[in-house]
Design a protein around this motif. Structure first.
Motif, short mmCIF file in Angstrom:
data_model
loop_
_atom_site.label_atom_id
_atom_site.label_comp_id
_atom_site.label_asym_id
_atom_site.label_seq_id
_atom_site.Cartn_x
_atom_site.Cartn_y
_atom_site.Cartn_z
N VAL A 1 31.77 -33.89 -29.92
CA VAL A 1 33.26 -33.84 -29.90
C VAL A 1 33.63 -32.98 -31.25
O VAL A 1 34.65 -32.17 -30.93
CB VAL A 1 33.85 -35.10 -29.89
N ARG A 2 33.06 -33.32 -32.32
CA ARG A 2 33.47 -32.50 -33.53
C ARG A 2 32.72 -30.96 -33.47
O ARG A 2 33.79 -30.19 -33.76
CB ARG A 2 32.65 -33.15 -34.60
N ARG A 3 31.89 -30.80 -32.92
CA ARG A 3 31.51 -29.31 -32.52
C ARG A 3 32.58 -28.78 -31.82
O ARG A 3 32.96 -27.60 -32.23
CB ARG A 3 30.26 -29.43 -32.15
N ALA A 4 32.73 -29.32 -30.74
CA ALA A 4 33.63 -28.49 -29.92
C ALA A 4 35.35 -28.62 -30.28
O ALA A 4 35.69 -27.42 -30.36
CB ALA A 4 33.82 -29.64 -28.53
N ALA A 5 35.62 -29.29 -31.07
CA ALA A 5 36.87 -29.34 -31.90
C ALA A 5 36.67 -28.00 -33.11
O ALA A 5 37.47 -27.23 -33.08
CB ALA A 5 37.36 -30.60 -32.52
N GLY A 6 35.56 -28.13 -33.67
CA GLY A 6 35.42 -27.12 -34.81
C GLY A 6 35.40 -25.65 -33.87
O GLY A 6 35.90 -24.68 -34.58
N MET A 7 34.62 -25.71 -32.99
CA MET A 7 34.52 -24.33 -32.46
C MET A 7 36.21 -23.74 -31.72
O MET A 7 36.25 -22.86 -31.80
CB MET A 7 33.69 -24.44 -30.68
N ALA A 8 36.88 -24.80 -31.17
CA ALA A 8 38.29 -24.54 -30.78
C ALA A 8 38.94 -24.09 -31.99
O ALA A 8 39.97 -23.02 -31.74
CB ALA A 8 38.87 -25.80 -30.16
N LEU A 9 38.92 -24.76 -33.12
CA LEU A 9 39.42 -24.38 -34.11
C LEU A 9 39.34 -22.98 -34.78
O LEU A 9 40.07 -22.22 -35.07
CB LEU A 9 39.57 -25.34 -35.36
N ILE A 10 37.84 -22.54 -34.71
CA ILE A 10 37.53 -21.22 -35.09
C ILE A 10 38.08 -20.13 -34.23
O ILE A 10 38.68 -19.47 -34.64
CB ILE A 10 36.04 -21.46 -35.27
N GLY A 11 37.78 -20.59 -32.85
CA GLY A 11 38.29 -19.38 -32.12
C GLY A 11 39.73 -19.21 -31.81
O GLY A 11 40.34 -18.07 -31.97
N GLY A 12 40.73 -20.42 -32.22
CA GLY A 12 42.17 -20.35 -32.34
C GLY A 12 42.31 -19.58 -33.34
O GLY A 12 43.29 -18.75 -33.31
N SER A 13 41.60 -19.81 -34.69
CA SER A 13 42.03 -19.06 -36.02
C SER A 13 41.74 -17.59 -35.72
O SER A 13 42.60 -16.78 -36.16
CB SER A 13 41.53 -19.56 -37.16
N LEU A 14 40.61 -17.08 -34.95
CA LEU A 14 40.36 -15.70 -34.94
C LEU A 14 41.18 -15.08 -33.96
O LEU A 14 41.77 -13.99 -34.05
CB LEU A 14 39.04 -15.56 -34.21
#
Length: 73
Positions: free
Chosen positions: A5-18
């Motif tokens: 879940v942390r990994r998925a949230a981190g990926m979503a956060l990075i994708g959103g900021s990009l």
């Protein structure tokens, strides 16, 4: 499971900021283009106004110096 879940949230956060940074770049570029076009338009308006004033001044000077054709009547 929590690390997934942390990994998925981190990926979503990075994708959103990009994605947001790309939008920011486009917005800044559009604003800069708008400012440049407005400044160019103002410069053209000023140049046209200067030419019109110069033309009027030359016309008035010519009218003052040259004799008019109304004296022959």
């Amino acid at each position: 499971m929590p690390s997934l879940v942390r990994r998925a949230a981190g990926m979503a956060l990075i994708g959103g900021s990009l994605a947001l940074s790309g939008c920011t770049v486009i917005t800044v570029a559009a604003a800069a283009t708008s400012v440049a076009v407005t400044a160019g338009s103002l410069a053209v308006d000023a140049a046209v106004g200067t030419v019109k004033l110069t033309g009027k001044a030359v016309g008035l000077a010519a009218d003052a110096v040259l004799p008019s054709g109304d004296d022959n009547k």
